[in-house]
Design a protein around this motif. Structure first.
Motif, PDB file in Angstrom:
ATOM      1  N   THR A  38       0.810  -1.220   0.000  1.00 17.37           N
ATOM      2  CA  THR A  38       0.000   0.000   0.000  1.00 17.37           C
ATOM      3  C   THR A  38       0.847   1.276   0.000  1.00 17.37           C
ATOM      4  O   THR A  38       0.388   2.308  -0.494  1.00 17.37           O
ATOM      5  N   VAL A  39       2.081   1.214   0.539  1.00 17.84           N
ATOM      6  CA  VAL A  39       2.909   2.430   0.567  1.00 17.84           C
ATOM      7  C   VAL A  39       4.001   2.413  -0.500  1.00 17.84           C
ATOM      8  O   VAL A  39       4.831   3.319  -0.546  1.00 17.84           O
ATOM      9  N   ALA A  40       3.992   1.397  -1.355  1.00 17.33           N
ATOM     10  CA  ALA A  40       5.068   1.247  -2.343  1.00 17.33           C
ATOM     11  C   ALA A  40       5.265   2.497  -3.185  1.00 17.33           C
ATOM     12  O   ALA A  40       6.399   2.889  -3.491  1.00 17.33           O
ATOM     13  N   LYS A  41       4.179   3.133  -3.574  1.00 18.03           N
ATOM     14  CA  LYS A  41       4.252   4.325  -4.429  1.00 18.03           C
ATOM     15  C   LYS A  41       5.091   5.423  -3.787  1.00 18.03           C
ATOM     16  O   LYS A  41       5.720   6.232  -4.492  1.00 18.03           O
ATOM     17  N   TYR A  42       5.115   5.449  -2.472  1.00 14.02           N
ATOM     18  CA  TYR A  42       5.811   6.515  -1.753  1.00 14.02           C
ATOM     19  C   TYR A  42       7.175   6.068  -1.249  1.00 14.02           C
ATOM     20  O   TYR A  42       8.111   6.873  -1.189  1.00 14.02           O
ATOM     21  N   LEU A  43       7.304   4.794  -0.895  1.00 13.83           N
ATOM     22  CA  LEU A  43       8.579   4.279  -0.413  1.00 13.83           C
ATOM     23  C   LEU A  43       9.583   4.104  -1.550  1.00 13.83           C
ATOM     24  O   LEU A  43      10.759   4.475  -1.413  1.00 13.83           O
ATOM     25  N   LEU A  44       9.146   3.546  -2.673  1.00 18.18           N
ATOM     26  CA  LEU A  44      10.077   3.199  -3.745  1.00 18.18           C
ATOM     27  C   LEU A  44      10.925   4.380  -4.231  1.00 18.18           C
ATOM     28  O   LEU A  44      12.129   4.204  -4.459  1.00 18.18           O
ATOM     29  N   ASP A 268      -0.553   1.113  10.233  1.00 22.88           N
ATOM     30  CA  ASP A 268      -1.900   1.533   9.847  1.00 22.88           C
ATOM     31  C   ASP A 268      -2.079   3.047   9.825  1.00 22.88           C
ATOM     32  O   ASP A 268      -3.065   3.549   9.273  1.00 22.88           O
ATOM     33  N   ASP A 269      -1.144   3.781  10.420  1.00 21.62           N
ATOM     34  CA  ASP A 269      -1.237   5.247  10.442  1.00 21.62           C
ATOM     35  C   ASP A 269      -0.734   5.895   9.161  1.00 21.62           C
ATOM     36  O   ASP A 269      -1.060   7.058   8.881  1.00 21.62           O
ATOM     37  N   ILE A 270       0.083   5.180   8.403  1.00 22.50           N
ATOM     38  CA  ILE A 270       0.887   5.841   7.380  1.00 22.50           C
ATOM     39  C   ILE A 270       0.077   6.281   6.167  1.00 22.50           C
ATOM     40  O   ILE A 270       0.189   7.439   5.723  1.00 22.50           O
ATOM     41  N   LEU A 271      -0.744   5.403   5.598  1.00 22.41           N
ATOM     42  CA  LEU A 271      -1.479   5.803   4.405  1.00 22.41           C
ATOM     43  C   LEU A 271      -2.425   6.967   4.681  1.00 22.41           C
ATOM     44  O   LEU A 271      -2.477   7.918   3.873  1.00 22.41           O
ATOM     45  N   PRO A 272      -3.175   6.987   5.802  1.00 22.97           N
ATOM     46  CA  PRO A 272      -3.991   8.169   6.078  1.00 22.97           C
ATOM     47  C   PRO A 272      -3.163   9.449   6.201  1.00 22.97           C
ATOM     48  O   PRO A 272      -3.604  10.521   5.769  1.00 22.97           O
ATOM     49  N   ARG A 273      -1.960   9.343   6.764  1.00 27.32           N
ATOM     50  CA  ARG A 273      -1.095  10.532   6.852  1.00 27.32           C
ATOM     51  C   ARG A 273      -0.693  11.003   5.459  1.00 27.32           C
ATOM     52  O   ARG A 273      -0.707  12.207   5.178  1.00 27.32           O
ATOM     53  N   ILE A 274      -0.319  10.063   4.590  1.00 26.49           N
ATOM     54  CA  ILE A 274       0.089  10.447   3.244  1.00 26.49           C
ATOM     55  C   ILE A 274      -1.088  11.051   2.483  1.00 26.49           C
ATOM     56  O   ILE A 274      -0.930  12.056   1.762  1.00 26.49           O
ATOM     57  N   GLU A 275      -2.266  10.460   2.637  1.00 29.16           N
ATOM     58  CA  GLU A 275      -3.445  10.991   1.949  1.00 29.16           C
ATOM     59  C   GLU A 275      -3.775  12.401   2.416  1.00 29.16           C
ATOM     60  O   GLU A 275      -4.274  13.218   1.645  1.00 29.16           O
ATOM     61  N   ARG A 276      -3.474  12.689   3.668  1.00 29.83           N
ATOM     62  CA  ARG A 276      -3.746  14.024   4.212  1.00 29.83           C
ATOM     63  C   ARG A 276      -2.647  15.025   3.875  1.00 29.83           C
ATOM     64  O   ARG A 276      -2.912  16.159   3.473  1.00 29.83           O
ATOM     65  N   ASP A 277      -1.382  14.608   4.025  1.00 29.35           N
ATOM     66  CA  ASP A 277      -0.257  15.543   3.959  1.00 29.35           C
ATOM     67  C   ASP A 277       0.649  15.349   2.762  1.00 29.35           C
ATOM     68  O   ASP A 277       1.544  16.173   2.524  1.00 29.35           O
ATOM     69  N   GLY A 278       0.471  14.262   1.996  1.00 30.33           N
ATOM     70  CA  GLY A 278       1.431  13.928   0.958  1.00 30.33           C
ATOM     71  C   GLY A 278       2.695  13.353   1.575  1.00 30.33           C
ATOM     72  O   GLY A 278       2.756  13.066   2.773  1.00 30.33           O
ATOM     73  N   ASP A 279       3.707  13.184   0.756  1.00 30.42           N
ATOM     74  CA  ASP A 279       4.994  12.664   1.229  1.00 30.42           C
ATOM     75  C   ASP A 279       5.794  13.823   1.804  1.00 30.42           C
ATOM     76  O   ASP A 279       6.306  14.675   1.070  1.00 30.42           O
TER      77      ASP A 279
END
Length: 298
Positions: A38-44, A268-279
């Motif tokens: 689920t976080v691959a788009k941002y981690l990679l 479980d916190d990470i994707l909601p944070r990215i959706e709210r704040d971006g990377d």
């Protein structure tokens, strides 16, 4: 039978999906894999052009942990590697996690992802500076945040813009995007900065690793700028009893930290944070945001 999953046309064997990896929350290996998918788009983007080192913890944080740089046995032929000359092995190579199949293959090994401050094509030529703020008990990440704010302003005075992330353990990482420069020059600058921080904040900061100096203070670890060193990548899970993540944070979160719990982020916190704040570490990825290291020499 080990299930086979197709990921972007690559066959990957996924094993022991029900095995509990992070025991405090019952977080399983299957959930570890789901997190990375689920976080691959941002981690990679933070690791895909850097040779990775793996801290493996296949039986969870209480089991055996081992650090490996060489491609492990059974590495698929389609997983990229890059030459990483080392004094002990001039022909050494390391994994480069360049796409989703490679990420999921690596995640199945149950690893922390650690990367150097340079890219695979330019060993020893850094394009970022890192400061690892490590608290000595009874100091916590709260004290790390106080030190980080001072360091942010001092870096800004030299024209350098820092971003912050949690270590996923006890501390905080500060990173600065740089125009490419030899690692030894970044190391020298970072050491001088840590020494200056200790002079300015003698009751808060130390720049030396000796444990006797560290109780109640923040060790500003500048050593991870050396070419041979690596740092936990943004968004990697850490080998802890809970599935804590090395999570990018905003400066308002750093400034507002009043308790260690304020800067603990689970998978479980990470994707909601990215959706709210971006990377919040995206500044590290754009060459247009890179800064010239003061006093840098070709």
């Amino acid at each position: 039978m080990t299930p086979i999953t197709m990921v972007e046309g690559r066959r990957i064997s996924l094993s022991n999906l029900d095995k509990v990896i992070h025991p405090e929350t019952g977080f399983t290996k299957g959930e570890v894999l789901h997190y990375y998918a689920t976080v691959a788009k941002y981690l990679l983007p933070h690791i895909q052009d850097r040779p990775v080192s793996f801290l493996r913890y296949p039986d969870g944080p209480e089991g055996q942990q081992f650090f490996t740089k060489n491609p492990p046995p059974g590495t698929p032929e389609w997983v990229k590697t890059a030459p990483v000359p080392r004094s002990d092995d001039p022909s050494a190579e390391q994994i480069v996690v360049s796409d989703l199949p490679s990420l999921m293959w690596a995640a199945n090994l149950v690893v922390e992802f650690h990367v150097p401050q340079w890219t695979a094509g330019s060993p020893g030529i850094a394009n970022r500076l890192i400061l690892d703020l490590d608290p000595g008990a009874p100091a916590t990440v709260v004290e790390c945040c106080a030190a980080a704010v001072w360091l942010r302003e001092r870096l800004a005075a030299d024209g350098l813009r820092a971003c912050a992330k949690t270590s996923g353990s006890k501390g905080l990482h500060l990173s600065v995007p740089l125009e490419p420069v030899p690692s030894e020059q970044v190391s020298a600058y970072a050491k001088a900065l840590a020494q200056e921080a200790e002079r300015a904040l003698p009751d808060l900061v130390v720049h030396r690793m000796a444990k006797a100096l560290r109780p109640g203070k923040v060790f500003v670890d500048h050593s991870q700028n050396a070419a041979a060193k690596t740092t936990a990548a943004p968004y990697t899970l850490r080998a802890r009893s809970r599935p804590t993540v090395s999570a990018p944070v905003s400066w308002s979160e750093v400034e507002g930290c009043r308790s260690p719990a304020d800067l603990v982020f689970l998978a479980d916190d990470i994707l909601p944070r990215i959706e709210r704040d971006g990377d919040l570490s995206a500044v590290l990825l754009d060459p247009a945001d890179a800064h010239r290291l003061p006093g840098a020499r070709p």
